[in-house]
Design an enzyme around this catalytic site. Structure first.
Site, PDB file in Angstrom:
ATOM      1  N   CYS A  75      -5.056  12.325  12.671  1.00  0.00           N
ATOM      2  CA  CYS A  75      -5.833  11.083  12.595  1.00  0.00           C
ATOM      3  C   CYS A  75      -5.720  10.439  13.973  1.00  0.00           C
ATOM      4  O   CYS A  75      -5.143  11.018  14.890  1.00  0.00           O
ATOM      5  CB  CYS A  75      -5.284  10.175  11.498  1.00  0.00           C
ATOM      6  SG  CYS A  75      -3.728   9.413  11.958  1.00  0.00           S
ATOM      7  N   ILE A 105       7.663   7.045  17.149  1.00  0.00           N
ATOM      8  CA  ILE A 105       7.306   7.764  15.918  1.00  0.00           C
ATOM      9  C   ILE A 105       6.036   8.588  16.091  1.00  0.00           C
ATOM     10  O   ILE A 105       5.999   9.768  15.770  1.00  0.00           O
ATOM     11  CB  ILE A 105       7.122   6.778  14.733  1.00  0.00           C
ATOM     12  CG1 ILE A 105       8.346   5.877  14.579  1.00  0.00           C
ATOM     13  CG2 ILE A 105       6.794   7.538  13.448  1.00  0.00           C
ATOM     14  CD1 ILE A 105       9.627   6.572  14.172  1.00  0.00           C
ATOM     15  N   ARG A 109       0.070  14.366  12.958  1.00  0.00           N
ATOM     16  CA  ARG A 109       0.488  14.141  11.574  1.00  0.00           C
ATOM     17  C   ARG A 109       0.741  15.462  10.817  1.00  0.00           C
ATOM     18  O   ARG A 109       0.109  15.749   9.814  1.00  0.00           O
ATOM     19  CB  ARG A 109      -0.528  13.292  10.816  1.00  0.00           C
ATOM     20  CG  ARG A 109      -1.038  12.052  11.537  1.00  0.00           C
ATOM     21  CD  ARG A 109      -0.013  10.958  11.733  1.00  0.00           C
ATOM     22  NE  ARG A 109       0.502  10.369  10.523  1.00  0.00           N
ATOM     23  CZ  ARG A 109      -0.072   9.368   9.863  1.00  0.00           C
ATOM     24  NH1 ARG A 109      -1.184   8.874  10.309  1.00  0.00           N
ATOM     25  NH2 ARG A 109       0.461   8.889   8.765  1.00  0.00           N
ATOM     26  N   LYS A 119       0.857  -1.207   0.000  1.00  0.00           N
ATOM     27  CA  LYS A 119       0.000   0.000   0.000  1.00  0.00           C
ATOM     28  C   LYS A 119       0.887   1.249   0.000  1.00  0.00           C
ATOM     29  O   LYS A 119       0.680   2.157  -0.801  1.00  0.00           O
ATOM     30  CB  LYS A 119      -0.870   0.009   1.252  1.00  0.00           C
ATOM     31  CG  LYS A 119      -1.544   1.343   1.548  1.00  0.00           C
ATOM     32  CD  LYS A 119      -2.465   1.288   2.745  1.00  0.00           C
ATOM     33  CE  LYS A 119      -1.760   1.547   4.045  1.00  0.00           C
ATOM     34  NZ  LYS A 119      -1.478   2.940   4.389  1.00  0.00           N
ATOM     35  N   ASN A 120       1.887   1.271   0.851  1.00  0.00           N
ATOM     36  CA  ASN A 120       2.670   2.493   1.037  1.00  0.00           C
ATOM     37  C   ASN A 120       3.720   2.724  -0.040  1.00  0.00           C
ATOM     38  O   ASN A 120       4.341   3.782  -0.069  1.00  0.00           O
ATOM     39  CB  ASN A 120       3.294   2.527   2.438  1.00  0.00           C
ATOM     40  CG  ASN A 120       2.226   2.737   3.500  1.00  0.00           C
ATOM     41  OD1 ASN A 120       1.069   3.058   3.186  1.00  0.00           O
ATOM     42  ND2 ASN A 120       2.583   2.538   4.747  1.00  0.00           N
ATOM     43  N   ARG A 123      -5.009  10.834   4.510  1.00  0.00           N
ATOM     44  CA  ARG A 123      -4.056  11.933   4.569  1.00  0.00           C
ATOM     45  C   ARG A 123      -2.904  11.768   3.576  1.00  0.00           C
ATOM     46  O   ARG A 123      -2.253  12.728   3.204  1.00  0.00           O
ATOM     47  CB  ARG A 123      -3.525  12.108   5.973  1.00  0.00           C
ATOM     48  CG  ARG A 123      -2.870  10.873   6.556  1.00  0.00           C
ATOM     49  CD  ARG A 123      -2.421  11.177   7.935  1.00  0.00           C
ATOM     50  NE  ARG A 123      -1.708  12.438   7.953  1.00  0.00           N
ATOM     51  CZ  ARG A 123      -0.472  12.628   7.480  1.00  0.00           C
ATOM     52  NH1 ARG A 123       0.149  11.619   6.906  1.00  0.00           N
ATOM     53  NH2 ARG A 123       0.109  13.800   7.539  1.00  0.00           N
ATOM     54  N   ARG A 174      -8.736  -0.483   4.636  1.00  0.00           N
ATOM     55  CA  ARG A 174      -7.892   0.558   4.043  1.00  0.00           C
ATOM     56  C   ARG A 174      -6.548  -0.013   3.634  1.00  0.00           C
ATOM     57  O   ARG A 174      -5.948   0.439   2.670  1.00  0.00           O
ATOM     58  CB  ARG A 174      -7.654   1.686   5.058  1.00  0.00           C
ATOM     59  CG  ARG A 174      -8.872   2.500   5.373  1.00  0.00           C
ATOM     60  CD  ARG A 174      -8.499   3.738   6.127  1.00  0.00           C
ATOM     61  NE  ARG A 174      -7.384   4.410   5.460  1.00  0.00           N
ATOM     62  CZ  ARG A 174      -6.816   5.517   5.947  1.00  0.00           C
ATOM     63  NH1 ARG A 174      -7.231   6.034   7.075  1.00  0.00           N
ATOM     64  NH2 ARG A 174      -5.825   6.091   5.307  1.00  0.00           N
ATOM     65  N   ASP A 221       4.557   0.588  12.138  1.00  0.00           N
ATOM     66  CA  ASP A 221       3.356  -0.060  11.596  1.00  0.00           C
ATOM     67  C   ASP A 221       3.246  -1.524  12.010  1.00  0.00           C
ATOM     68  O   ASP A 221       2.247  -2.166  11.737  1.00  0.00           O
ATOM     69  CB  ASP A 221       3.348   0.021  10.066  1.00  0.00           C
ATOM     70  CG  ASP A 221       3.142   1.430   9.593  1.00  0.00           C
ATOM     71  OD1 ASP A 221       3.315   1.685   8.387  1.00  0.00           O
ATOM     72  OD2 ASP A 221       2.832   2.292  10.432  1.00  0.00           O
TER      73      ASP A 221
HETATM   74  C1  EPZ Z   1       4.119   7.039   6.504  1.00  0.00           C
HETATM   75  O1  EPZ Z   1       3.323   8.057   7.063  1.00  0.00           O
HETATM   76  C2  EPZ Z   1       3.219   5.830   6.347  1.00  0.00           C
HETATM   77  N1  EPZ Z   1       2.121   6.155   5.424  1.00  0.00           N
HETATM   78  C3  EPZ Z   1       2.660   5.413   7.713  1.00  0.00           C
HETATM   79  O2  EPZ Z   1       1.900   4.233   7.518  1.00  0.00           O
HETATM   80  C4  EPZ Z   1       3.838   5.091   8.623  1.00  0.00           C
HETATM   81  O3  EPZ Z   1       3.348   4.781   9.903  1.00  0.00           O
HETATM   82  C5  EPZ Z   1       4.773   6.309   8.699  1.00  0.00           C
HETATM   83  O4  EPZ Z   1       5.199   6.696   7.379  1.00  0.00           O
HETATM   84  C6  EPZ Z   1       6.016   6.025   9.532  1.00  0.00           C
HETATM   85  O5  EPZ Z   1       6.705   4.944   8.975  1.00  0.00           O
HETATM   86  C7  EPZ Z   1       2.379   6.150   4.091  1.00  0.00           C
HETATM   87  O6  EPZ Z   1       3.486   5.899   3.651  1.00  0.00           O
HETATM   88  C8  EPZ Z   1       1.219   6.464   3.197  1.00  0.00           C
HETATM   89  P1  EPZ Z   1       6.126  10.349   8.619  1.00  0.00           P
HETATM   90  P2  EPZ Z   1       3.895   9.573   7.109  1.00  0.00           P
HETATM   91  O7  EPZ Z   1       6.004  11.639   7.880  1.00  0.00           O
HETATM   92  O8  EPZ Z   1       4.763   9.825   5.955  1.00  0.00           O
HETATM   93  C9  EPZ Z   1       6.583  13.651  11.950  1.00  0.00           C
HETATM   94  C10 EPZ Z   1       0.064   2.822   7.766  1.00  0.00           C
HETATM   95  O9  EPZ Z   1      -0.362   2.230   8.760  1.00  0.00           O
HETATM   96  N2  EPZ Z   1       6.434  14.642  10.858  1.00  0.00           N
HETATM   97  O10 EPZ Z   1       7.268   9.433   8.285  1.00  0.00           O
HETATM   98  O11 EPZ Z   1       2.724  10.465   7.357  1.00  0.00           O
HETATM   99  C11 EPZ Z   1       5.305  12.864  12.189  1.00  0.00           C
HETATM  100  O12 EPZ Z   1       4.442  13.563  13.054  1.00  0.00           O
HETATM  101  C12 EPZ Z   1       0.497   4.265   7.854  1.00  0.00           C
HETATM  102  O13 EPZ Z   1       0.220   2.303   6.631  1.00  0.00           O
HETATM  103  C13 EPZ Z   1       6.536  15.996  11.161  1.00  0.00           C
HETATM  104  O14 EPZ Z   1       6.734  16.376  12.319  1.00  0.00           O
HETATM  105  O15 EPZ Z   1       4.777   9.530   8.424  1.00  0.00           O
HETATM  106  C14 EPZ Z   1       5.829  11.591  12.804  1.00  0.00           C
HETATM  107  O16 EPZ Z   1       6.045  11.805  14.184  1.00  0.00           O
HETATM  108  C15 EPZ Z   1       0.197   4.841   9.215  1.00  0.00           C
HETATM  109  N3  EPZ Z   1       6.402  16.910  10.160  1.00  0.00           N
HETATM  110  C16 EPZ Z   1       7.183  11.386  12.120  1.00  0.00           C
HETATM  111  O17 EPZ Z   1       7.525  12.655  11.537  1.00  0.00           O
HETATM  112  C17 EPZ Z   1       6.183  16.529   8.856  1.00  0.00           C
HETATM  113  O18 EPZ Z   1       6.093  17.405   7.969  1.00  0.00           O
HETATM  114  C18 EPZ Z   1       7.165  10.353  11.014  1.00  0.00           C
HETATM  115  O19 EPZ Z   1       6.088  10.652  10.177  1.00  0.00           O
HETATM  116  C19 EPZ Z   1       6.074  15.150   8.572  1.00  0.00           C
HETATM  117  C20 EPZ Z   1       6.212  14.226   9.582  1.00  0.00           C
END
Ligand code: EPZ
Length: 419
Positions: free
Chosen positions: A116, A326, A121, A22-23, A92, A396, A304
């Site tokens: 979420c 995370i 996020r 998916k990702n 998102r 999802r 995840d």
């Molecule tokens: C991706 O989300 C995945 N989704 C998530 O999978 C996964 O849990 C996550 O990466 C971490 O591995 C997709 O790839 C579609 P991040 P993403 O930006 O990109 C902070 C699932 O279950 N952050 O890597 O949204 C954030 O708050 C989903 O399949 C900022 O502060 O996650 C978090 O603490 C859930 N500012 C950390 O970074 C930003 O601009 C990592 O988030 C962006 C992120």
């Protein structure tokens, strides 16, 4: 809304195939916006989130046609630059069209994704990077409004590794003028799969799979054909299903080399996990050993997989500690596991799990994608019947999980929930 009903206690035996990721699929769908012509994608999982990203693209004027696990995506015509709130609020990851739209059209209006269940996020790092590349960004009535005549290369350093932030900026950089350097870039296999697609489209990218990615902008990209990598989180979820039921299964199309840390930890619990022919043999054990885990960006233990691993530890011998580094609120599954008899205490971002002899089946409610998986896993091992409601969360991100588990001998079925 459907629910999943499980009678626990069956050992899982047999073979199951791992679906496409998916990702990896979501950013690759967004990348089609960078090309004029038809992209052909194989091994795309049939998921709610894929339906959603397809709707977002169609709303932009892109032609999307899915048959089974093959999708044809033609972005010759991009007639709109807006990703509306009613679509983005359901997923998102729709924010992934932001970078490609600015690169392609020089403008974008994308609804802010909002938080979420698992956390706030934010997307500040996405926006910081786009501004560094010369985009004018305004936040107005819940939307990101971006403009750029032509993005220019920049050196961008992420203070937190962000998966979709790295993906958004990597896509934007492919058509920018000059060179972009992404420092502390996310190294997840899904980021690398996207980078490999972009390179097949004609992008110039160095450092794929590392935390230092360099992109030399080009004038245009062309469509390509690609087979999406298997889903390492689904594979890990199925492995834990075997671990919880003293099962003996073989996973086909399993991304073994993307799962090093997960496999290491599962072996420490006593499971046997070894490549076998084209697949991977996974054997559960009678005595599950307690193992501590701390979630980290790749190649560390994936967030995840945290909820699923907690279910396994709830039936282990002894005490284990799980630390979630995370996301700030990714323990929603704990209350429901406690209702099934798990002995779990939360202290901040740490869960302390005292393994118990058995879990009791119960009516439980899913809250987010991976929490719903952890509750289904608990039901497989629990005494009696477990009913997991609100399984739209599951749909999802898992392609027919209950069918795969039933195929391995689980007593599990989906029923329509009245009302
Ligand atoms: C991706 O989300 C995945 N989704 C998530 O999978 C996964 O849990 C996550 O990466 C971490 O591995 C997709 O790839 C579609 P991040 P993403 O930006 O990109 C902070 C699932 O279950 N952050 O890597 O949204 C954030 O708050 C989903 O399949 C900022 O502060 O996650 C978090 O603490 C859930 N500012 C950390 O970074 C930003 O601009 C990592 O988030 C962006 C992120």
């Amino acid at each position: 809304m459907d629910k999943i009903v499980i009678r626990g206690g069956e050992r899982l035996i047999g073979e199951a195939g791992v679906s496409g990721s998916k990702n990896a699929s979501l950013p690759i769908f967004a990348a089609s916006l960078l090309t004029e012509g038809e992209n052909l994608l194989h091994n795309v999982p049939r998921l709610q989130d894929i339906q959603t990203i397809s709707k977002v693209l169609k709303n932009l004027g892109v032609k999307v046609h899915g048959e089974g696990n093959t999708y044809r995506i033609d972005a010759t015509e991009v007639t709109n630059e807006e990703a509306p709130y009613d679509l983005v609020k359901t997923m998102r990851a729709s924010i992934l069209v932001l970078g490609p739209l600015i690169a392609r059209l020089g403008k974008a209006r994308v609804s802010l994704p909002g938080g979420c269940a698992i956390g706030a996020r934010p997307i500040n790092l996405h926006l910081m990077g786009l501004e560094a590349m010369g985009a004018k960004i305004e936040l107005r009535s819940g939307y990101v409004e971006a403009k750029a005549d032509r993005l220019k290369g920049a050196t961008i350093s992420f203070d937190t590794a962000t998966v979709t932030g790295t993906e958004n900026l990597m896509m934007a950089a492919t058509l920018a003028k000059g060179k972009t350097v992404l420092q502390n870039a996310a190294m997840e296999p899904e980021v690398s799969d996207l980078a490999n697609v972009l390179k097949k489209m004609g992008a110039k990218i160095e450092g794929v799979g590392t935390s230092l990615i360099e992109i030399e902008g080009v004038e245009s990209l062309h469509p390509t054909e690609h087979t999406v990598i298997p889903d390492r989180i689904e594979a890990g979820t199925l492995m834990i299903a075997a671990g919880l039921t003293r099962g003996n299964i073989k996973l086909l199309k399993c991304p073994f080399r993307h799962m090093e840390t997960v496999i290491l930890k599962l072996r420490e619990t006593g499971m046997e996990i070894e490549p076998e022919g084209e697949g991977v043999r996974v054997v559960g054990t009678r005595r599950i050993r307690s193992v501590d885990v701390k979630t980290q960006p790749y190649p560390g233990f994936p967030t995840d997989m945290q909820a699923q691993f907690m279910t396994l530890m709830s039936l282990a011998r002894g005490l284990s500690i799980i630390t979630e580094t995370i996301f700030e609120n990714r323990f929603i599954h704990v209350n429901e596991l406690q209702r099934m008899g798990a002995d779990i205490r939360i202290q901040g971002n740490t869960a302390i799990i005292q393994g118990v002899e058995s879990l009791n089946g119960a009516k439980v409610m899913a809250s987010d994608l991976r929490a719903s998986a952890s509750l289904i896993l608990a039901g497989l091992a629990a005494d009696g019947v477990t009913e997991v409601s609100r399984v739209y969360h599951l749909d999802r991100g898992y392609e027919g999980l209950e069918k795969k588990l039933a195929g391995l001998g689980a007593n599990i079925r989906r029923v329509k929930e009245e009302g």
